[in-house]
Design a protein around this motif. Structure first.
Motif, mmCIF file in Angstrom:
data_model
loop_
_atom_site.group_PDB
_atom_site.id
_atom_site.type_symbol
_atom_site.label_atom_id
_atom_site.label_comp_id
_atom_site.label_asym_id
_atom_site.label_seq_id
_atom_site.Cartn_x
_atom_site.Cartn_y
_atom_site.Cartn_z
ATOM 1 N N ALA A 37 0.858 -1.664 -0.153
ATOM 2 C CA ALA A 37 -0.123 -0.095 -0.366
ATOM 3 C C ALA A 37 1.013 1.343 -0.050
ATOM 4 C CB ALA A 37 -0.709 -0.497 1.285
ATOM 5 N N TYR A 38 0.417 2.263 -0.954
ATOM 6 C CA TYR A 38 1.423 3.427 -0.906
ATOM 7 C C TYR A 38 0.433 4.732 -0.783
ATOM 8 C CZ TYR A 38 5.144 2.155 -3.481
ATOM 9 O OH TYR A 38 6.393 1.062 -3.917
ATOM 10 N N PHE A 39 1.026 5.897 0.075
ATOM 11 C CA PHE A 39 0.523 7.328 0.103
ATOM 12 C C PHE A 39 1.231 8.303 -0.705
ATOM 13 C CE2 PHE A 39 0.194 11.371 1.974
ATOM 14 C CZ PHE A 39 -0.729 11.905 1.785
ATOM 15 N N ARG A 40 0.029 8.666 -1.383
ATOM 16 C CA ARG A 40 1.029 9.767 -2.049
ATOM 17 C C ARG A 40 0.407 10.428 -2.653
ATOM 18 N NH1 ARG A 40 4.692 7.017 -6.480
ATOM 19 N NH2 ARG A 40 4.492 5.000 -6.076
ATOM 20 N N THR A 41 0.713 11.714 -2.929
ATOM 21 C CA THR A 41 -0.516 13.172 -2.888
ATOM 22 C C THR A 41 -0.911 12.924 -3.885
ATOM 23 O OG1 THR A 41 1.250 14.446 -3.526
ATOM 24 C CG2 THR A 41 0.491 14.814 -1.172
ATOM 25 N N GLU A 42 -0.596 12.567 -5.011
ATOM 26 C CA GLU A 42 -1.262 12.729 -5.697
ATOM 27 C C GLU A 42 -0.926 11.601 -6.700
ATOM 28 O OE1 GLU A 42 -0.279 15.542 -8.739
ATOM 29 O OE2 GLU A 42 -1.114 17.315 -7.174
ATOM 30 N N ARG A 43 -1.292 10.725 -7.722
ATOM 31 C CA ARG A 43 -1.291 9.482 -8.754
ATOM 32 C C ARG A 43 0.230 9.871 -9.153
ATOM 33 N NH1 ARG A 43 -4.995 6.747 -11.761
ATOM 34 N NH2 ARG A 43 -4.007 4.785 -12.624
ATOM 35 N N ASN A 44 0.853 10.673 -9.566
ATOM 36 C CA ASN A 44 2.174 11.119 -10.309
ATOM 37 C C ASN A 44 3.677 11.542 -9.387
ATOM 38 O OD1 ASN A 44 1.846 9.354 -12.168
ATOM 39 N ND2 ASN A 44 0.798 11.393 -13.641
ATOM 40 N N ALA A 45 2.925 11.648 -8.148
ATOM 41 C CA ALA A 45 3.959 11.965 -7.183
ATOM 42 C C ALA A 45 4.413 10.758 -6.173
ATOM 43 C CB ALA A 45 2.715 12.438 -5.910
ATOM 44 N N PRO A 46 6.168 11.642 -6.108
ATOM 45 C CA PRO A 46 6.397 10.436 -5.361
ATOM 46 C C PRO A 46 6.015 10.135 -4.219
ATOM 47 C CG PRO A 46 7.499 12.777 -5.461
ATOM 48 C CD PRO A 46 6.187 13.004 -5.881
ATOM 49 N N PRO A 47 6.011 8.643 -3.031
ATOM 50 C CA PRO A 47 5.719 8.017 -2.400
ATOM 51 C C PRO A 47 5.662 9.141 -0.946
ATOM 52 C CG PRO A 47 7.035 6.642 -3.499
ATOM 53 C CD PRO A 47 7.172 7.982 -4.006
ATOM 54 N N LEU A 48 5.321 9.108 0.173
ATOM 55 C CA LEU A 48 5.359 9.208 1.093
ATOM 56 C C LEU A 48 5.416 8.527 2.207
ATOM 57 C CD1 LEU A 48 3.098 12.593 1.691
ATOM 58 C CD2 LEU A 48 5.812 12.734 1.034
#
Length: 182
Positions: A37-48
C-alpha cells in the motif's frame, strides 16, 4: 576428431547435469499473499509512505480471538513483520519518525489498538519483537465497519498535511494518523 567427439560429450553431460541441478519445484500461492500500500498526494507524485504486508484471511475465524489476539504484540499482517517506509520525516502522535524503513507492529484491542513503529526489520512475525527498538507508540481507537473483510487490508486516505492509514479486518477498523514533519 576423437577429441571433438569427446569434448562434445563432456559439454552434453555438463548441460544435462547442470539443468537437472537447477530444476525447481515452485510452491502454490501463499495462503496470506503479500501486498503493498502506497500513500502519494497525487497519482504521479513521489510516495510519502509505503507499507509491505501479508494479508491473512479470516476463513471463519475471529479477529482478537483466533487471530491478532487482543493484548498481544502482532506483526500487523502475516508471515514476516509488516514493513513501513517513510520517504520523509513523519509525525505519529507527538513523535517525529525520521525517514527510513521500520517494522509496523500493533497490539489489537476491542476499544483501541496500540500502533508500534520499530527499528528491527526483516524479522519473521513478532517472535523476536524487542520494545527497546521502538521508535514510536501511539494508541488509536478501534471502530466497527458495516462490511466484513475476510482478508486483512491496508489503505490510505489523504488528509491535510498527511494521511490516515486505514487497517481493516473482519468488521474491525483502525485509522492511524500520520502527518508530514514540518
Amino acid at each position: 576428431m576423437i577429441r571433438n567427439i569427446f569434448t562434445g560429450l563432456v559439454v552434453l553431460i555438463c548441460l544435462t547435469v547442470s539443468s537437472a541441478a537447477f530444476a525447481q519445484e515452485f510452491s502454490g500461492l501463499d495462503k496470506s499473499p503479500a501486498d503493498i500500500a502506497y500513500f502519494r498526494t497525487e497519482r504521479n507524485a513521489p510516495p510519502l509512505i509505503k507499507v509491505i504486508y501479508s494479508r491473512p484471511q479470516l476463513k471463519g475465524r475471529e479477529v482478537g480471538v483466533d487471530l491478532a489476539a487482543y493484548g498481544e504484540v502482532w506483526r500487523t499482517g502475516a508471515n514476516e513483520a509488516t514493513e513501513i517506509r517513510f520517504f520523509k520525516d513523519m509525525v505519529l502522535g507527538e513523535t517525529t519518525i525520521p525517514a527510513g524503513t521500520y517494522s509496523l507492529f500493533s497490539i489489537p484491542g476491542k476499544e483501541e489498538w496500540t500502533i508500534i513503529i520499530n527499528k528491527d526489520t526483516d524479522t519473521w512475525g513478532a517472535y523476536s519483537y524487542n520494545a527497546e527498538q521502538d521508535v514510536a507508540r501511539f494508541a488509536v481507537p478501534a471502530s466497527s465497519g458495516d462490511e466484513s473483510l475476510d482478508a486483512f487490508s491496508i489503505t490510505f486516505e489523504a488528509v491535510e498535511n498527511g494521511a490516515h492509514m486505514h487497517m481493516g479486518w473482519g468488521q474491525t477498523r483502525v485509522a492511524v494518523p500520520f502527518s508530514v514533519a514540518q
